[in-house]
Design an enzyme around this catalytic site. Sequence first.
Site, mmCIF file in Angstrom:
data_model
loop_
_atom_site.group_PDB
_atom_site.id
_atom_site.type_symbol
_atom_site.label_atom_id
_atom_site.label_comp_id
_atom_site.label_asym_id
_atom_site.label_seq_id
_atom_site.Cartn_x
_atom_site.Cartn_y
_atom_site.Cartn_z
ATOM 1 N N LEU A 175 0.891 -1.167 0.000
ATOM 2 C CA LEU A 175 0.000 0.000 0.000
ATOM 3 C C LEU A 175 0.924 1.209 0.000
ATOM 4 C CD1 LEU A 175 -2.849 -0.682 2.635
ATOM 5 C CD2 LEU A 175 -3.062 -0.584 0.149
ATOM 6 N N ASP A 176 0.537 2.255 -0.728
ATOM 7 C CA ASP A 176 1.358 3.469 -0.753
ATOM 8 C C ASP A 176 1.530 4.056 0.646
ATOM 9 O OD1 ASP A 176 1.273 3.255 -3.501
ATOM 10 O OD2 ASP A 176 -0.355 4.715 -3.719
ATOM 11 N N TYR A 177 2.577 4.825 0.801
ATOM 12 C CA TYR A 177 2.861 5.560 2.035
ATOM 13 C C TYR A 177 1.612 6.333 2.490
ATOM 14 C CZ TYR A 177 5.804 8.488 5.069
ATOM 15 O OH TYR A 177 6.391 9.114 6.133
ATOM 16 N N THR A 184 -1.543 5.754 1.682
ATOM 17 C CA THR A 184 -2.782 4.967 1.671
ATOM 18 C C THR A 184 -2.934 4.269 3.015
ATOM 19 O OG1 THR A 184 -2.531 4.559 -0.700
ATOM 20 C CG2 THR A 184 -4.013 3.092 0.488
ATOM 21 N N ARG A 227 -4.818 5.434 -7.772
ATOM 22 C CA ARG A 227 -4.480 6.861 -7.955
ATOM 23 C C ARG A 227 -4.334 7.187 -9.448
ATOM 24 N NH1 ARG A 227 -2.996 8.903 -2.810
ATOM 25 N NH2 ARG A 227 -2.588 7.175 -1.403
#
Length: 232
Positions: A97-99, A101, A187
């Site tokens: 998961l993104d930083y 998110t 995104r």
Amino acid sequence: MASCGVASRRKCEELIVAGRVKVNGNKVTELGFKVSKRDDIEVDGKLLQKEELVYLVMYKPTGYLTAVSDKLGRRLVMDLLPKELLKTHRLFPVGRLDYDTSGVLLITNDGELSYRLTRSSKEIEKVYQVRVDGILTQDAVNQLMRGVLLDGKMTKRAKVDIISLDRKNNSSLISLTITEGRNRQVRRMCEAIGFPVKKLKRTSFGGVNLDGLAMGETRVLKPHEIKVLYSL
Ligand code: URA
């Protein structure tokens, strides 16, 4: 080897091909070589200890990196786990998961399950709650559902539900279900149709959700949940 927690399945294959693995004292470089629980497996001369398998679900907060280490010293999701558990188990996050998110993140030392859930041929449902800039039009919803061109390749069909439209603040909240795991996919999909993401939370991964978890908390998966993940 992956199920003993040595590393991800891909990393284990690299170790085998590099000739760093021995079974009962004999070097094995053939991928897919079958071993039983009675066989002694060595990696770089070290005998593998069979590790108890651990399956966790974390409510990842934003501001944490999904990784087991970081050269830049950023906060890691692993920092949120009990230190004692990390000393005895080689845990790692399943996918990323993104930083920025938040949401459902599986963490395990079962390389086999991680591989099954993250290989690109597997269509595991991931549900995201997405707040985007702007009031989403029906045309935009249709585009998200049908697929968006990213890096020259269309995304697979997605499910979209509009949760609310906030005309005062000019933003929309939607639930988006995808079955792929391309880099920053949600995104980039929203950006591509002209609705940049303001906030992103994963609410479900393969049916595992955030029920009963506060942000930053982790719980052990129930046996039936592990069974379901293996059956996907
Ligand atoms: N899609 C994104 O863009 N970011 C995530 O963290 C997960 C899915």
